[in-house]
Scaffold this motif. Structure first.
Motif, mmCIF file in Angstrom:
data_model
loop_
_atom_site.group_PDB
_atom_site.id
_atom_site.type_symbol
_atom_site.label_atom_id
_atom_site.label_comp_id
_atom_site.label_asym_id
_atom_site.label_seq_id
_atom_site.Cartn_x
_atom_site.Cartn_y
_atom_site.Cartn_z
ATOM 1 N N LYS A 131 -2.577 8.519 1.325
ATOM 2 C CA LYS A 131 -3.401 7.548 0.593
ATOM 3 C C LYS A 131 -3.389 7.815 -0.909
ATOM 4 O O LYS A 131 -3.601 6.903 -1.713
ATOM 5 C CB LYS A 131 -4.846 7.598 1.089
ATOM 6 C CG LYS A 131 -5.074 7.036 2.481
ATOM 7 C CD LYS A 131 -6.544 7.204 2.857
ATOM 8 C CE LYS A 131 -6.848 6.705 4.231
ATOM 9 N NZ LYS A 131 -8.269 6.943 4.612
ATOM 10 N N ILE A 132 -3.147 9.063 -1.295
ATOM 11 C CA ILE A 132 -3.217 9.440 -2.710
ATOM 12 C C ILE A 132 -2.202 8.666 -3.541
ATOM 13 O O ILE A 132 -2.503 8.159 -4.625
ATOM 14 C CB ILE A 132 -3.002 10.957 -2.878
ATOM 15 C CG1 ILE A 132 -4.168 11.725 -2.245
ATOM 16 C CG2 ILE A 132 -2.837 11.333 -4.339
ATOM 17 C CD1 ILE A 132 -3.985 13.231 -2.228
ATOM 18 N N HIS A 133 -0.967 8.577 -3.029
ATOM 19 C CA HIS A 133 0.087 7.920 -3.808
ATOM 20 C C HIS A 133 0.249 6.446 -3.461
ATOM 21 O O HIS A 133 0.679 5.655 -4.299
ATOM 22 C CB HIS A 133 1.429 8.648 -3.630
ATOM 23 C CG HIS A 133 1.882 8.773 -2.214
ATOM 24 N ND1 HIS A 133 2.384 7.721 -1.492
ATOM 25 C CD2 HIS A 133 1.912 9.841 -1.382
ATOM 26 C CE1 HIS A 133 2.719 8.124 -0.285
ATOM 27 N NE2 HIS A 133 2.429 9.409 -0.180
ATOM 28 N N GLY A 134 -0.089 6.055 -2.253
ATOM 29 C CA GLY A 134 0.000 4.644 -1.881
ATOM 30 C C GLY A 134 1.401 4.117 -1.686
ATOM 31 O O GLY A 134 1.592 2.940 -1.373
ATOM 32 N N LEU A 135 2.412 4.971 -1.846
ATOM 33 C CA LEU A 135 3.786 4.545 -1.638
ATOM 34 C C LEU A 135 4.071 4.436 -0.143
ATOM 35 O O LEU A 135 3.307 4.909 0.694
ATOM 36 C CB LEU A 135 4.755 5.555 -2.256
ATOM 37 C CG LEU A 135 4.708 5.713 -3.778
ATOM 38 C CD1 LEU A 135 5.601 6.866 -4.201
ATOM 39 C CD2 LEU A 135 5.128 4.423 -4.477
ATOM 40 N N ARG A 136 5.177 3.797 0.178
ATOM 41 C CA ARG A 136 5.564 3.687 1.577
ATOM 42 C C ARG A 136 5.688 5.080 2.191
ATOM 43 O O ARG A 136 6.357 5.958 1.648
ATOM 44 C CB ARG A 136 6.894 2.934 1.675
ATOM 45 C CG ARG A 136 7.474 2.863 3.076
ATOM 46 C CD ARG A 136 8.453 1.711 3.204
ATOM 47 N NE ARG A 136 9.400 1.676 2.114
ATOM 48 C CZ ARG A 136 10.660 2.121 2.181
ATOM 49 N NH1 ARG A 136 11.103 2.646 3.298
ATOM 50 N NH2 ARG A 136 11.466 2.007 1.157
#
Length: 252
Positions: A131-136
């Motif tokens: 969740k921290i980076h939100g990337l795939r």
């Protein structure tokens, strides 16, 4: 494009010291990922770097996957050193060779703790970091064909193992629903191999499994890469792979 996306991303692999987990570590590192292996025998994980070519790297963190506090501590170390996680490959698993009707409650509990409870804990810890980076991101569960059907043997030898794998099959479905509900950018793939030639089989009498065709750990690791190398709009939910009986390599 998909292969390039995973370059330098952080992968966490459980059960990383031997068998399928070890092969997955090497394969991901050779695909230029930063790999963090979790297991009790960290030296075996560190030694895998001798098989890594190019810029990939495998790091080891000591973790008793039957102990929730040990898992939480391992992910705290991952967050401190690598800040996040992009891929979880849950490869840890065990079985017992005796009949369920002759087993103790402790033996049954131990198998469920590693095969199911540890998987749940690792998923929860990984998603928090994803969740921290939100990337795939991607979660891959190394399941088993026994998580879909239980083949009858001349002498029953599965004990509670198929029950834990059926639990993982259901777990993947419920976690996907939660991922969609929370609009997370996370894929989840269950990979269910048939019999694989690893030390896992040593709990059995060699004569009991010798007649059956077997996959190699690399076959399962390649399936992991296949699932990862899909475009953002494609999720492979399930891969089932079996060795072909009496397979012979084609002559050149």
């Amino acid at each position: 494009m998909a292969a390039e996306f995973w370059r330098n991303r952080v992968a966490v692999v459980t059960g990383a010291s031997t068998g399928i987990g070890a092969e997955v570590c090497v394969t991901l590192a050779n695909n230029y990922m930063v790999v963090v292996g979790l297991a009790r025998r960290t030296q075996l994980i560190e030694d895998l770097n001798t098989r890594v070519t190019g810029l990939g790297k495998i790091f080891a963190i000591e973790c008793d996957l039957t102990d929730t506090s040990s898992i939480v501590n391992a992910f705290e170390q991952i967050k401190a050193k690598f800040h996040t996680v992009h891929l979880l490959v849950n490869g840890a698993g065990r079985t017992v060779a005796n009949f369920l009707l002759e087993s103790s409650a402790g033996e049954v509990r131990d198998v469920f703790d590693l095969n199911v409870v540890a998987a749940c804990t690792c998923i929860m810890q990984s998603v928090e970091l994803m969740k921290i980076h939100g990337l795939r991101s991607h979660i891959i569960i190394i399941n088993s064909i026994l998580g879909h059907k239980v083949m009858e043997l001349p002498k029953p030898a599965y004990n509670v193992y198929p029950a834990t794998k059926h639990a993982l099959t259901a777990l993947c479905q419920t976690v996907r629903q939660e991922i969609r509900y929370n609009k997370l950018n996370v894929k989840l793939t269950s990979i269910s191999p048939g019999m694989v030639e690893t030390d896992f089989l040593k709990v059995y009498n060699p004569a009991s499994y010798a007649p059956y065709p077997k996959l190699q750990p690399k076959d399962v690791a390649d399936a992991v890469v296949y699932a990862l190398h899909t475009p953002p709009n494609v999720q492979i939910e399930e891969i089932i792979l079996q060795a072909i009986p009496e397979y012979k390599k084609e002559e050149k």
